[in-house]
Design an enzyme around this catalytic site. Sequence first.
Site, PDB file in Angstrom:
ATOM      1  N   GLY A   1       0.698  -1.127   0.037  1.00 37.70           N
ATOM      2  CA  GLY A   1       0.007  -0.387   0.059  1.00 37.70           C
ATOM      3  C   GLY A   1       0.771   1.009   0.131  1.00 37.70           C
ATOM      4  O   GLY A   1       0.820   2.378  -1.122  1.00 37.70           O
ATOM      5  N   THR A   2       2.146   1.539   0.816  1.00 36.43           N
ATOM      6  CA  THR A   2       2.789   2.323   0.601  1.00 36.43           C
ATOM      7  C   THR A   2       3.404   2.934  -0.421  1.00 36.43           C
ATOM      8  O   THR A   2       2.934   3.994  -1.123  1.00 36.43           O
ATOM      9  CB  THR A   2       3.968   2.152   1.830  1.00 36.43           C
ATOM     10  OG1 THR A   2       3.332   2.220   2.796  1.00 36.43           O
ATOM     11  CG2 THR A   2       4.643   3.569   1.936  1.00 36.43           C
TER      12      THR A   2
ATOM     13  N   ASN B   1      -8.753   3.479   8.523  1.00 39.02           N
ATOM     14  CA  ASN B   1      -8.045   2.511   8.810  1.00 39.02           C
ATOM     15  C   ASN B   1      -7.958   2.057   9.969  1.00 39.02           C
ATOM     16  O   ASN B   1      -8.566   1.425  11.448  1.00 39.02           O
ATOM     17  CB  ASN B   1      -6.657   2.159   8.740  1.00 39.02           C
ATOM     18  CG  ASN B   1      -5.917   3.887   8.898  1.00 39.02           C
ATOM     19  OD1 ASN B   1      -6.571   4.194   8.144  1.00 39.02           O
ATOM     20  ND2 ASN B   1      -4.785   3.584   9.451  1.00 39.02           N
TER      21      ASN B   1
ATOM     22  N   GLN C   1      -7.944  -0.709   2.933  1.00 34.22           N
ATOM     23  CA  GLN C   1      -8.668  -1.038   3.873  1.00 34.22           C
ATOM     24  C   GLN C   1      -9.839  -1.136   3.632  1.00 34.22           C
ATOM     25  O   GLN C   1     -11.014  -1.874   4.555  1.00 34.22           O
ATOM     26  CB  GLN C   1      -8.460   0.371   5.064  1.00 34.22           C
ATOM     27  CG  GLN C   1      -7.872   0.411   5.970  1.00 34.22           C
ATOM     28  CD  GLN C   1      -7.064  -0.556   6.606  1.00 34.22           C
ATOM     29  OE1 GLN C   1      -7.755  -2.187   6.978  1.00 34.22           O
ATOM     30  NE2 GLN C   1      -5.675  -0.632   7.393  1.00 34.22           N
TER      31      GLN C   1
ATOM     32  N   SER D   1      -3.165  -3.206  -1.246  1.00 35.42           N
ATOM     33  CA  SER D   1      -1.976  -3.746  -0.118  1.00 35.42           C
ATOM     34  C   SER D   1      -2.889  -5.786   0.514  1.00 35.42           C
ATOM     35  O   SER D   1      -3.221  -6.109   1.003  1.00 35.42           O
ATOM     36  CB  SER D   1      -1.849  -3.222   1.332  1.00 35.42           C
ATOM     37  OG  SER D   1      -0.826  -3.897   1.797  1.00 35.42           O
TER      38      SER D   1
ATOM     39  N   HIS E   1      -1.198  -7.208   2.408  1.00 40.39           N
ATOM     40  CA  HIS E   1      -1.838  -8.310   3.722  1.00 40.39           C
ATOM     41  C   HIS E   1      -3.073  -7.397   4.597  1.00 40.39           C
ATOM     42  O   HIS E   1      -3.207  -8.164   5.493  1.00 40.39           O
ATOM     43  CB  HIS E   1      -0.170  -8.194   4.177  1.00 40.39           C
ATOM     44  CG  HIS E   1      -0.117  -6.009   4.836  1.00 40.39           C
ATOM     45  ND1 HIS E   1      -0.969  -5.784   6.917  1.00 40.39           N
ATOM     46  CD2 HIS E   1       0.438  -5.318   4.664  1.00 40.39           C
ATOM     47  CE1 HIS E   1      -0.068  -4.980   6.312  1.00 40.39           C
ATOM     48  NE2 HIS E   1       0.463  -3.801   5.321  1.00 40.39           N
TER      49      HIS E   1
ATOM     50  N   THR F   1      12.547  -6.984 -10.304  1.00 37.65           N
ATOM     51  CA  THR F   1      12.010  -8.603 -11.050  1.00 37.65           C
ATOM     52  C   THR F   1      10.416  -9.233 -10.151  1.00 37.65           C
ATOM     53  O   THR F   1      10.888  -8.403  -8.796  1.00 37.65           O
ATOM     54  CB  THR F   1      13.306  -9.494 -10.231  1.00 37.65           C
ATOM     55  OG1 THR F   1      14.474  -9.283 -10.934  1.00 37.65           O
ATOM     56  CG2 THR F   1      12.352 -10.809 -10.923  1.00 37.65           C
TER      57      THR F   1
ATOM     58  N   CYS G   1       0.996   1.472  12.412  1.00 36.90           N
ATOM     59  CA  CYS G   1       2.478   1.875  12.232  1.00 36.90           C
ATOM     60  C   CYS G   1       2.531   3.121  13.221  1.00 36.90           C
ATOM     61  O   CYS G   1       4.088   3.608  13.284  1.00 36.90           O
ATOM     62  CB  CYS G   1       2.881   2.053  10.972  1.00 36.90           C
ATOM     63  SG  CYS G   1       1.357   2.344  10.245  1.00 36.90           S
TER      64      CYS G   1
HETATM   65  N1  PLP Z   1      -3.346   2.662   3.941  1.00 36.00           N
HETATM   66  C1  PLP Z   1      -3.897   2.567   4.422  1.00 36.00           C
HETATM   67  C2  PLP Z   1      -5.450   2.979   5.039  1.00 36.00           C
HETATM   68  C3  PLP Z   1      -3.844   1.431   6.068  1.00 36.00           C
HETATM   69  O1  PLP Z   1      -4.032   1.086   6.440  1.00 36.00           O
HETATM   70  C4  PLP Z   1      -2.136   1.113   5.081  1.00 36.00           C
HETATM   71  C5  PLP Z   1      -1.498   0.216   6.254  1.00 36.00           C
HETATM   72  O2  PLP Z   1      -1.947  -0.231   7.056  1.00 36.00           O
HETATM   73  C6  PLP Z   1      -1.376   1.433   4.092  1.00 36.00           C
HETATM   74  C7  PLP Z   1      -1.661   2.430   3.779  1.00 36.00           C
HETATM   75  C8  PLP Z   1      -0.103   0.900   4.088  1.00 36.00           C
HETATM   76  O3  PLP Z   1       0.391  -0.214   3.745  1.00 36.00           O
HETATM   77  P1  PLP Z   1       1.615  -1.372   3.499  1.00 36.00           P
HETATM   78  O4  PLP Z   1       1.125  -1.816   4.790  1.00 36.00           O
HETATM   79  O5  PLP Z   1       0.395  -2.325   2.540  1.00 36.00           O
HETATM   80  O6  PLP Z   1       2.546  -0.651   3.510  1.00 36.00           O
END
Ligand code: PLP
Length: 425
Positions: A71-72, A185, A213, A233, A235, A271, A359
Amino acid sequence: MSRVYLDYNATTPVEPQVLDAMLPYFSAEFANASSIHTPGQRARSAVETAREQVAALIGARPQEIVFTSGGTESDNHAIFGSVNVLIGRTANYPPNSAEARECRVLLSHNKHIITSKIEHEAVLHTCQELEMLGVQVTYLPVDREGRIDCESVRKAIQSGRGNPDLPKASVPPPTTLITVMHANNELGTVQPLEEIGRIAKEHKVHFHTDAVQSAGKIPIDVNALNVDLLSLSGHKLYAPKGVGALYVRSGTRLRQLLYGGQHQRGFRPGTENVAGIVGLGTAAEIARNSIASEASRVSALRQKLERGLLERIPQIGVNGALALRTPNTTNIMFRGIEGEALVIALDLKGLASSVGAACSSGAVEPSHVLTAIGLSQEEAKSCLRFSLGRHTTESEIGFALEVIPAAVAQLRALSPTYQKAVSHV
Ligand code: PLP
């Protein structure tokens, strides 16, 4: 001790079926998906199947899906790529030279982004970085329920055309991008993206959403939402960590973020993480097939949890309760309690919960999301997020309804501020 996990918004376990699909790509099918030999072609074919599966989850076309590391990265790519300032014309200068820096600042000064105050750090900090380069950013407020007012989006859009009678320098830069998350989130609140998307389209502004989310929890159709860019994302939807995707609507101008080989048509070099991508594809397919039944099962469990807590514990409230929310998320304020102390107390009893975004756990500051909905610093620090998931059972909710009231009562008995507050009620 039995353990109950109510922190699915932080991350989800890899689904057994997902793991089974991935395993061959760590061993027998280890080939590089860019190799032209037969094993390489098999890996390529697995990646392309996953692209179709992810596209199907969000109503996109396979060629509009770019695999990323999560996601990031997807958020960074969408935002930096739209604003287009990172390399651009600075490529003529050595990367860290004063000329390149000056050129970046000049390019950035001519852009405007609209976002919200409750975005995840992956969006907020990217916008803040751009602000340092001179990009103008509007952070839209949200109401008590965590919702953005669509009219505020419309009003914030800048055309870049000024009053011909005024000097050119006073013209605000044109809006390049609107980036508003789909589901929050911490609260689970779902934003009115269809309407925001319509406004963005009307004004010909790029529209990105962070759907990390919401993907797999509520239906997504990129065309109905009118989004040009969407991040998801692995996970958060029962695939592994370190894999994600960015949807890029055909025809959307977006500068690449990474430079390297020709992978993913040169758009996202590196890759391919074949096993992770296969996992993401399989997870997307499972989610697509179970989204409706899971949503109603999980929201019934959440309702049971919320009602049970409200009945058993005085002086609590559900944040964002009146808004449309993802079915699995609830955020509760327990007056007179330090959220982190409650998370630890519950952990000792075998229940995993969270004070907010994983985080930012350990951060001294209260959640920016909770203060944005109008909570005081003290109130924001007394909130906990419980996020349910595919493996949450009725008996786990029963367990939560036993341990949470007991832990809250214990902590409140030790809290002089709570004792003082209730003695005045
Ligand atoms: N965006 C939201 C709303 C999230 O909740 C998160 C992770 O908690 C992210 C982005 C970041 O995703 P990733 O952990 O895959 O980098």
